[in-house]
Design a protein around this motif. Structure first.
Motif, short mmCIF file in Angstrom:
data_model
loop_
_atom_site.label_atom_id
_atom_site.label_comp_id
_atom_site.label_asym_id
_atom_site.label_seq_id
_atom_site.Cartn_x
_atom_site.Cartn_y
_atom_site.Cartn_z
N LEU A 1 65.16 20.14 22.55
CA LEU A 1 65.36 18.91 23.33
C LEU A 1 66.69 18.51 23.08
O LEU A 1 67.52 18.79 22.29
CB LEU A 1 64.53 17.56 22.43
CG LEU A 1 63.19 17.70 22.64
CD1 LEU A 1 62.47 16.65 21.73
CD2 LEU A 1 62.61 17.41 23.79
N LYS A 2 67.40 17.98 24.27
CA LYS A 2 68.65 17.35 24.14
C LYS A 2 68.85 15.92 23.90
O LYS A 2 68.20 15.22 24.73
CB LYS A 2 69.49 17.75 25.67
CG LYS A 2 70.90 17.41 25.72
CD LYS A 2 71.54 17.86 27.20
CE LYS A 2 73.01 17.37 27.09
NZ LYS A 2 73.58 18.10 28.26
N PHE A 3 69.26 15.65 22.80
CA PHE A 3 69.19 14.12 22.47
C PHE A 3 70.67 13.38 23.12
O PHE A 3 71.71 14.10 22.93
CB PHE A 3 69.25 14.00 21.22
CG PHE A 3 67.74 14.01 20.45
CD1 PHE A 3 66.72 13.40 20.70
CD2 PHE A 3 67.26 15.49 20.05
CE1 PHE A 3 65.48 13.66 20.23
CE2 PHE A 3 66.07 15.81 19.68
CZ PHE A 3 65.15 14.81 19.62
N GLN A 4 70.44 12.09 23.41
CA GLN A 4 71.58 11.35 23.82
C GLN A 4 71.98 10.60 22.56
O GLN A 4 73.10 10.05 22.32
CB GLN A 4 71.18 10.49 24.89
CG GLN A 4 71.17 11.18 26.15
CD GLN A 4 69.86 11.98 26.46
OE1 GLN A 4 68.62 11.75 26.30
NE2 GLN A 4 70.39 13.16 26.66
N SER A 5 71.09 10.25 21.71
CA SER A 5 71.38 9.48 20.39
C SER A 5 70.42 9.92 19.38
O SER A 5 68.98 10.55 19.94
CB SER A 5 71.37 7.91 20.51
OG SER A 5 69.91 7.51 20.91
N ILE A 6 70.52 9.69 17.90
CA ILE A 6 69.50 10.33 17.07
C ILE A 6 69.81 9.41 15.92
O ILE A 6 70.95 8.97 15.52
CB ILE A 6 69.50 11.72 16.72
CG1 ILE A 6 68.38 12.13 15.98
CG2 ILE A 6 70.83 12.07 16.11
CD1 ILE A 6 68.34 13.64 16.21
N SER A 7 68.67 8.89 14.94
CA SER A 7 69.11 8.19 13.90
C SER A 7 67.97 8.64 12.70
O SER A 7 67.05 9.21 12.85
CB SER A 7 68.30 6.84 14.49
OG SER A 7 68.35 5.93 12.98
N LEU A 8 68.61 8.68 11.64
CA LEU A 8 68.04 9.14 10.34
C LEU A 8 67.40 8.02 9.59
O LEU A 8 67.62 6.90 9.51
CB LEU A 8 69.18 9.78 9.25
CG LEU A 8 69.91 10.56 9.98
CD1 LEU A 8 71.05 11.02 8.82
CD2 LEU A 8 69.52 11.79 10.56
N GLY A 9 66.11 8.24 9.33
CA GLY A 9 65.23 7.45 8.35
C GLY A 9 65.21 8.09 7.00
O GLY A 9 66.10 9.08 6.75
N TYR A 10 64.48 7.53 6.03
CA TYR A 10 64.35 8.37 4.72
C TYR A 10 63.98 9.57 4.71
O TYR A 10 64.50 10.51 4.32
CB TYR A 10 63.60 7.30 3.75
CG TYR A 10 63.50 7.87 2.42
CD1 TYR A 10 64.35 8.56 1.72
CD2 TYR A 10 62.11 7.82 1.71
CE1 TYR A 10 64.08 9.23 0.48
CE2 TYR A 10 62.02 8.28 0.52
CZ TYR A 10 62.88 9.01 -0.14
OH TYR A 10 62.54 9.47 -1.23
N GLN A 11 62.68 9.72 5.06
CA GLN A 11 62.12 10.99 5.25
C GLN A 11 61.54 11.37 6.95
O GLN A 11 60.62 12.04 7.00
CB GLN A 11 61.20 11.22 4.34
CG GLN A 11 61.59 11.31 2.98
CD GLN A 11 60.64 11.87 2.06
OE1 GLN A 11 59.46 11.56 1.91
NE2 GLN A 11 61.00 12.69 0.89
N HIS A 12 62.17 10.53 7.80
CA HIS A 12 61.75 10.84 9.20
C HIS A 12 63.04 10.62 10.07
O HIS A 12 64.00 10.17 9.61
CB HIS A 12 60.79 9.85 9.58
CG HIS A 12 61.02 8.44 9.96
ND1 HIS A 12 61.41 7.54 8.81
CD2 HIS A 12 61.06 7.87 11.17
CE1 HIS A 12 61.53 6.41 9.42
NE2 HIS A 12 61.40 6.48 10.77
N THR A 13 62.88 11.17 11.05
CA THR A 13 64.03 11.02 12.27
C THR A 13 63.71 10.71 13.60
O THR A 13 62.41 11.04 14.20
CB THR A 13 64.71 12.60 12.43
OG1 THR A 13 64.97 12.82 10.95
CG2 THR A 13 66.01 12.38 13.17
N CYS A 14 64.28 9.85 14.41
CA CYS A 14 64.07 9.36 15.57
C CYS A 14 65.22 9.57 16.55
O CYS A 14 66.38 9.65 16.02
CB CYS A 14 63.36 8.25 15.87
SG CYS A 14 61.93 8.03 14.88
N GLY A 15 64.94 9.87 17.80
CA GLY A 15 65.97 9.86 18.89
C GLY A 15 65.61 9.73 19.97
O GLY A 15 64.45 9.61 20.44
N ILE A 16 66.51 9.76 21.13
CA ILE A 16 66.26 9.62 22.49
C ILE A 16 66.63 10.68 23.23
O ILE A 16 67.84 11.12 23.11
CB ILE A 16 67.00 8.13 22.85
CG1 ILE A 16 66.47 7.00 22.18
CG2 ILE A 16 66.72 7.97 24.50
CD1 ILE A 16 67.04 5.74 22.78
#
Length: 326
Positions: free
Chosen positions: A47-62
């Motif tokens: 996947l090519k992410f435009q943005s990404i964010s870190l949680g404690y033990q999970h990660t999310c992105g667009i």
């Protein structure tokens, strides 16, 4: 060089922790020591992410207007309707391919996630302290629209940040928070928690107010207005940068030491008991016992670059921060 990236991975060099699959790798939950591309659970392709964010033990992105999450899902923070961990990037289908819910920003908190889609806030995951903007303390496994019947009515949000137990969002000129407020991190001149959005008291921020950034730490919150940093909430380790260790229930201006004078703050990140900013291209940090902003000078930082700063939500002793050149 990274562009349009607000986070990368949860790493403690030289090994990146992947015990809950928060790296989103096809290799499962094995730790890794080199950068490895994130793979989609649906297509098994990168996947090519435009943005990404870190949680404690999970990660999310667009990626391509779709939110993907992976890693720990104990509270439903992946947003796929289950509470099973995901080792591959899993799409948040509730906010996918809907003209009135186009993802613009995503922020992974400690055990919850929030996003802005078409100017509105949505949250999912743990809600023990009202950090999803809902009265119920039951975990939510798919995006829940934050109530807009009162404080958020007719507000178009452009920033959102998920802390440990609270969440804040902002329009171009106003800031709103909800969730835990033990230290005043909601910024409404109170220490009473709220499961519905409250307006941050912006009395100490001079008009005209132009919100240019927002970040929630575990127990404090910071924002940028017209190039100046303001923080509020817990200050026991100096995380507000005002030269004291006294908490503040409303935004307080970060102390303008001589090395910050004349520098415009363009990026801000709360991490553990610390806060860091980029001011005129240079990194400054405070907290962790340091009560005033200090220039971070390192031979690893090349001259002539503009840097961005990012961090993962975590316990204070396990946080990750990262400087990226653009």
């Amino acid at each position: 060089r990274f562009r349009n990236v607000t986070g990368v991975q949860t790493c403690a060099l030289p090994i990146c922790n992947n015990e809950n699959g928060q790296l989103g790798l096809s290799s499962g939950s094995s730790n890794v020591s080199i950068p490895t591309r994130v793979v989609s659970s649906a297509t098994n392709k990168w996947l090519k992410f435009q943005s990404i964010s870190l949680g404690y033990q999970h990660t999310c992105g667009i990626s391509d207007s779709t939110i993907y999450c992976f890693g720990d899902n104990s509270y439903g923070q992946i947003g796929n309707g289950t509470q099973s961990d995901a080792t591959l990037a899993t799409s948040v289908d509730e906010l996918k391919d809907k003209s009135d819910k186009k993802p613009e920003v995503v922020s992974a908190g400690f055990n919850h996630t929030c996003a802005i889609a078409s100017g509105r806030a949505y949250c999912w995951g743990n809600n023990n302290d009202g950090q999803l903007g809902s009265v119920s303390k039951t975990p939510v496994t798919t995006p829940l629209a934050v109530d807009v019947s009162s404080t958020l009515k007719d507000k178009k949000l452009i920033y959102i940040s998920s802390g440990s137990s609270h969440t804040c969002a902002a329009s171009t000129s106003e800031i709103f928070c909800w969730g835990a407020n033990w230290y005043g991190q909601l910024g409404n001149n109170s220490s009473i928690s709220s499961s519905t959005a409250v307006g941050v008291d912006l009395t100490n921020i001079p008009a005209p107010r132009v919100i240019q950034g927002l970040s929630t730490g575990p127990q404090h919150t910071c924002a940028i207005s017209s190039g100046i940093a303001y923080c509020w909430g817990n200050n026991s380790s100096g995380e507000l940068g005002d030269g004291t260790v006294t908490r503040s229930l409303v935004p307080t201006r970060v102390e303008n030491r001589i090395d910050l004078l004349g520098r415009a703050v363009t990026d801000i990140s709360g991490l553990g008991s610390q806060t860091c900013v980029i001011a005129s291209g240079a990194p400054f940090c405070w907290g962790g016992g340091q009560k005033l902003p200090t220039l971070i000078d390192s031979p690893l930082l090349e001259k002539g670059f503009t840097y961005a700063i990012t961090s993962g939500q975590s316990r204070s002793e396990e946080h990750t921060s990262e400087l990226q050149s653009r």
